[in-house]
Every structure is written in C-alpha cells, then in structure tokens.
Design a protein around this motif. Structure first.
Motif: not given
Length: 287
Positions: A137, A141, A153, A157
């Motif tokens: 993760w 990110t 994203k 997200l």
C-alpha cells in the motif's frame, strides 16, 4: 468451500513489453501478436465461496476509465465481473471480501466505480472488506516514476477513504503468511512490484495457486521470459525459479489470471528447465 472462475474482461498488451528482452521470434510461438504487436491478455478473477464468505481475488480493469484510456488496451469479448457473477448465481453486493494481489490498474480497477451522479468514486463492492498489505500500500500510494502510470489514485485512495481497507498481517518479514480471516495463505514476491501477494489454496484435494503476475501466461514459463513491466527483473528470476520448481515437485495447479486461453496449467521438470505439462479448463478439473 467452492471456487468459481470469474472473467473480468479481456484486453491486449504489447507483446514486446510482456516479454522484455526475449525476441519476438521466440515469444510469438506461444503468444502470437496481431498487426499492432498486441497479444491477448485475460483478466481472470477467482471467487471463493466458503461458508458465509464470498471472497473475490482481484477485479480486472473495471469500466470507469476514459475512452482514451481503454483505447490503449484494446478490450475484446463481452465478459464482465457482473455477467460472470450472475452466471454462477451471485451479485456483487454479496461479496464479503475483495483481495488484491497488488494495486496495478488491471488487477484493482474494478474495485472502485463512479458514484450515481459521476461526481466522485465509491467502492464497487459496498459490503466487502478490501485487502492489501501495508508495505505494498505504501509503495502504491507513493509510486516511483516507473510504476506511476500503473498505480492510479482513483483505483486506490477511495478504498481507504471508504473505511473498508484492511491489511494482511505479515510478521517479521515472512515470505509466506496465512490469512485466517480468508482461509488461504499468500506468498510475498517483489520482482514484479513490491510485496505482490500470490494466493495458495487447498481445494478438492489439490493445491491451487493464483498466479497473478508471477507467471502471466503459460508462454512465460522459461526463466528469462520476464515482463518488461517488472521493477526488479533479476529478482523475478529466483522467485520464479523457486516457485516453479516447487510447482513441478508438488504437482501444484496454476490458476492463470492473464492467460486468455489457458485457465489452469500444471508444469514438469525437463532438461531445459520447468516447462508446461498439461492445460485444463477450470470446470473439467474441479467440477
């Protein structure tokens, strides 16, 4: 427990990118290219029905990206997650867990969808826990320049923002971890991307492994046949060799996510290394 192959939709990728430094004259024998040098790629997910749990491994590209985006990947056929779930008598709202092997767009794009008025995004599986691991993760990110185009994203997200994100518990940098909440174990590999998870299942007396991008197609069995997309190809080599040797020794069945034409394969030792043994449809093998 019962398993179902879920066809999330086929697409195409550049054959040269899929085989890295291997010449086309070699890889086209198993993965023939069209006039644009594109080869057939599947997006085959796996649904696990286990008691009151319905666990979906990976979700394909999804359908929320732009027409321009999809034009790069030449979608073909009429498969979709919803059609495939319906074929087996399920609906996406019944999914209790979505497990992502990694967060490249062709593995997690279907996790997230547009909301009703297309002003934002929401989980496509509203009643599910979404599973990743903390190391991957963080990698996804805060993407490096090489992988940034694969870690979108809008696919990632909203999972965290929804409150549905869960992480696999990985102790002391172990290479293999059991996930009690899901009932299977995962092998961590780093050649393709950091901390990709390869699910290992026991089903009907057989060992079945969901290959994700450790082995994209049956044509990738020779060790040097490594994707140009891999971030650490020299790490892919020993990871792949270790797994394939074990798969041949233990007669493991390999569930092929990206091989559009081979659902499940087995491998064997030969003088040239581990090579293809047999190919199967999922239904003839397990039903």
């Amino acid at each position: 427990m019962k398993l179902y192959p879920i066809e999330a939709g086929n697409f195409k990728l550049d054959g040269g990118a899929m085989f890295g430094v291997v010449p086309k004259s070699l890889w086209q024998r198993t993965n023939p290219a069209d006039s644009n040098n594109m080869i057939d790629i599947g997006a085959r997910s796996l649904l696990i029905e286990d008691g009151d749990k319905l666990i979906l491994i990976d979700t394909g590209l999804g359908d929320k990206q732009s027409e321009k985006f999809f034009s790069f990947y030449y979608p073909w056929g009429d498969d979709s997650i919803d059609k495939s779930l319906k074929k087996h008598g399920f609906h996406r709202d019944e999914i209790t867990d979505v497990f992502t092997t990694h967060l490249h767009f062709d593995h997690c794009g279907g996790c997230i969808q547009w909301n009703k008025d297309r002003t934002g995004y929401e989980p496509a599986f509203k009643n599910a826990r979404y599973w990743s691991n903390k190391d991957h993760w963080d990698w996804a990110t805060n993407p490096n320049a090489r992988e940034k185009a694969s870690f979108l994203k809008e696919n990632i997200l909203p999972i965290q923002e929804s409150g549905q994100l869960h992480f696999v518990d990985r102790k002391d940098n172990e290479s293999f971890a059991n996930i009690p909440d899901l009932g299977f174990g995962v092998l961590f590999v780093d050649g393709h991307t950091d901390k990709q998870m390869i699910p290992h299942l026991e089903y009907n007396g057989k060992k079945l492994v969901f290959m994700a991008d450790l082995l994209p197609t049956a044509g990738h069995l020779p060790l040097p046949y490594v994707m140009g997309f891999d971030t650490r190809p020299l790490l892919t080599l020993p990871e792949k060799k270790s797994f394939l040797d074990k798969a041949a020794d233990e007669e493991i069945y390999l569930f092929m996510q990206h091989d559009a034409h081979n659902e499940v394969i087995t491998v064997k030792h030969t003088e040239k290394g581990v090579r293809l043994n047999q190919t199967y449809t999922f239904n003839e093998l397990f039903n």
